[in-house]
Design a protein around this motif. Structure first.
Motif, PDB file in Angstrom:
ATOM      1  N   LYS A 276       0.814  -1.210   0.000  1.00  0.00           N
ATOM      2  CA  LYS A 276       0.000   0.000   0.000  1.00  0.00           C
ATOM      3  C   LYS A 276       0.849   1.262   0.000  1.00  0.00           C
ATOM      4  CE  LYS A 276      -4.119  -1.828   0.012  1.00  0.00           C
ATOM      5  NZ  LYS A 276      -4.238  -2.371  -1.330  1.00  0.00           N
ATOM      6  N   VAL A 277       1.978   1.202   0.691  1.00  0.00           N
ATOM      7  CA  VAL A 277       2.785   2.408   0.791  1.00  0.00           C
ATOM      8  C   VAL A 277       4.085   2.196   0.023  1.00  0.00           C
ATOM      9  CG1 VAL A 277       3.953   4.022   2.341  1.00  0.00           C
ATOM     10  CG2 VAL A 277       1.851   2.869   3.074  1.00  0.00           C
ATOM     11  N   VAL A 278       4.332   3.086  -0.910  1.00  0.00           N
ATOM     12  CA  VAL A 278       5.562   2.981  -1.684  1.00  0.00           C
ATOM     13  C   VAL A 278       6.440   4.163  -1.318  1.00  0.00           C
ATOM     14  CG1 VAL A 278       6.500   3.091  -4.019  1.00  0.00           C
ATOM     15  CG2 VAL A 278       4.446   1.747  -3.559  1.00  0.00           C
ATOM     16  N   HIS A 279       7.696   3.860  -1.002  1.00  0.00           N
ATOM     17  CA  HIS A 279       8.610   4.948  -0.668  1.00  0.00           C
ATOM     18  C   HIS A 279       9.424   5.307  -1.896  1.00  0.00           C
ATOM     19  CE1 HIS A 279       7.588   4.706   3.524  1.00  0.00           C
ATOM     20  NE2 HIS A 279       7.716   3.390   3.449  1.00  0.00           N
ATOM     21  N   ARG A 280       9.532   6.564  -2.141  1.00  0.00           N
ATOM     22  CA  ARG A 280      10.355   6.987  -3.267  1.00  0.00           C
ATOM     23  C   ARG A 280      11.798   6.561  -3.026  1.00  0.00           C
ATOM     24  NH1 ARG A 280       8.728  10.093  -7.375  1.00  0.00           N
ATOM     25  NH2 ARG A 280       6.699  11.095  -7.273  1.00  0.00           N
ATOM     26  N   SER A 281      12.449   6.095  -4.073  1.00  0.00           N
ATOM     27  CA  SER A 281      13.835   5.649  -3.923  1.00  0.00           C
ATOM     28  C   SER A 281      14.754   6.867  -3.940  1.00  0.00           C
ATOM     29  CB  SER A 281      14.195   4.694  -5.055  1.00  0.00           C
ATOM     30  OG  SER A 281      13.991   5.340  -6.280  1.00  0.00           O
ATOM     31  N   THR A 282      16.002   6.617  -3.651  1.00  0.00           N
ATOM     32  CA  THR A 282      16.983   7.695  -3.738  1.00  0.00           C
ATOM     33  C   THR A 282      17.879   7.428  -4.942  1.00  0.00           C
ATOM     34  OG1 THR A 282      18.375   6.455  -2.232  1.00  0.00           O
ATOM     35  CG2 THR A 282      17.050   8.210  -1.260  1.00  0.00           C
TER      36      THR A 282
ATOM     37  N   LEU B 199      11.639  -3.387  -4.699  1.00  0.00           N
ATOM     38  CA  LEU B 199      10.276  -2.839  -4.669  1.00  0.00           C
ATOM     39  C   LEU B 199       9.238  -3.923  -4.411  1.00  0.00           C
ATOM     40  CD1 LEU B 199      10.474  -0.346  -7.653  1.00  0.00           C
ATOM     41  CD2 LEU B 199      10.564   0.187  -5.222  1.00  0.00           C
ATOM     42  N   GLY B 200       9.693  -5.106  -4.063  1.00  0.00           N
ATOM     43  CA  GLY B 200       8.745  -6.184  -3.774  1.00  0.00           C
ATOM     44  C   GLY B 200       8.396  -6.997  -5.002  1.00  0.00           C
TER      45      GLY B 200
ATOM     46  N   SER C 154       7.723   5.212  -7.071  1.00  0.00           N
ATOM     47  CA  SER C 154       8.893   4.458  -6.590  1.00  0.00           C
ATOM     48  C   SER C 154      10.195   5.120  -7.046  1.00  0.00           C
ATOM     49  CB  SER C 154       8.844   3.008  -7.103  1.00  0.00           C
ATOM     50  OG  SER C 154       9.086   2.974  -8.494  1.00  0.00           O
ATOM     51  N   SER C 155      10.099   6.107  -7.914  1.00  0.00           N
ATOM     52  CA  SER C 155      11.331   6.743  -8.410  1.00  0.00           C
ATOM     53  C   SER C 155      11.684   7.940  -7.531  1.00  0.00           C
ATOM     54  CB  SER C 155      11.153   7.175  -9.864  1.00  0.00           C
ATOM     55  OG  SER C 155      10.252   8.253  -9.941  1.00  0.00           O
TER      56      SER C 155
END
Ligand code: PPS
Length: 297
Positions: A6-12, A89-90, A150-151
């Motif tokens: 449900k929650v996607v963290h933006r990558s670095t 990202l799973g 995710s970016s």
């Protein structure tokens, strides 16, 4: 991708082997560089947002004699794994997906030429590089990074444009990316294609790809492939339009993967000042090569 997520963290963005990469790619880079392809594998390379998916769909159709049903057997990201994508990202990593497939495999990459494993050249794998004029590419990439949660966060358009112009976006400087493959294209037998040529005459370019792949298909089949891969038809194809990516990752309320598909959309995003500054920097960065880019048709 896991449907439960449900929650996607933006990558670095991190430096790996001298190139700025999303962390979900950088974390995998050693294993990617050690990959040994099969001689029958196909590599489709590009700087992001240059028309990669368009080529992937065309190549899959060409390899299956234009059979639309077979080419709807799975999503594009399953039919043509994203080589350097890790499982961060799973989702299954590109390398793991490739392990489960029998050659010939269609492999998608955005890596610059210098990071492509040497096995692709030693095994003489057929390689297609697709490129697009820098102005439309940066517009498409900015819209994409906004909707792809995710970016890394792209920030403001002005800041993003400055970073792109000065070579500080993901996958290394655009200038080096397009030059790297251009300079190697003859030695490595790379088919170097332009998005604008595809928009101008898709039938001609599909025929060119067919010949490069040593295939001989009838005009009827080629015409069918052209029809199936127009922007509107690919946009309607759930196995090619990336609506298969969960909304938590691709927020389509911001933008779509199949967004506009045009040459010259940059004119709707660049101010006259931005365009003039871009042209000036571009001229300096590209003065050592003569790659025939077109910013309008
Ligand atoms: S990615 O995520 O980097 O692999 O994206 P990529 O596939 O390279 O590029 C996406 C852009 O290509 C456009 N596109 C097409 N244009 C014309 N015809 C067809 N069939 C087609 N398929 C994809 C897509 O719309 C993106 O461009 P923009 O300008 O954002 O619309």
């Amino acid at each position: 991708m896991s449907e439960n997520r449900k929650v996607v963290h933006r990558s670095t963005a991190v430096m790996a082997k001298g190139i700025l990469l999303p962390d979900y790619t950088a974390s995998n880079i050693e294993a990617v560089c050690a990959f040994r392809p099969d001689p029958s594998d196909f590599l489709i390379a590009s700087y992001p947002k240059s028309g990669t998916s368009w080529i992937l769909e065309i190549v899959d159709l060409l390899l299956h004699n234009g059979d639309a049903e077979i080419c709807r057997r799975a999503s594009l990201s399953v039919r043509a794994p994203f080589f350097e994508m890790s499982d961060r990202l799973g989702c299954q990593s590109g390398l793991d997906m490739l392990k489960e497939m029998n050659p010939p495999r269609i492999i998608k990459t955005h890596l610059p030429f210098q990071l492509i494993p040497s096995g692709f050249w030693e095994n003489k794998c057929k390689t297609i590089y697709i490129t697009r004029n820098a102005k439309d590419t940066v517009v498409s990439y900015y819209q994409f990074q906004q909707m792809n949660l995710s970016s890394p966060d792209p920030g403001s358009w002005e800041g993003y444009l400055q970073r792109f112009m000065h070579g500080r976006c993901l996958y290394g400087p655009w200038y080096d990316h397009v030059k790297g493959y251009w300079e190697e294209r003859k030695k490595r037998n790379i088919l170097y294609l332009f998005y604008e040529d595809m928009k101008e005459n898709l039938c001609r370019e599909v025929t060119r790809i067919m010949r490069y792949l040593d295939l001989s298909l009838s005009d009827d089949v080629i015409n069918r492939i052209v029809e199936l891969t127009t922007f509107n038809n690919m946009k309607e194809n759930p196995m090619a339009n990336y609506t298969f990516v969960p909304k938590e990752i691709f927020d389509t309320s911001i933008s779509c993967y199949m967004r506009k598909g045009e040459v010259g959309d940059w004119k709707n995003h660049f101010t006259p000042q931005q365009s003039a500054e871009f042209d000036k920097v571009y001229e300096t960065k590209m003065k050592d090569v003569n790659i025939p880019f077109r910013t309008e048709l």
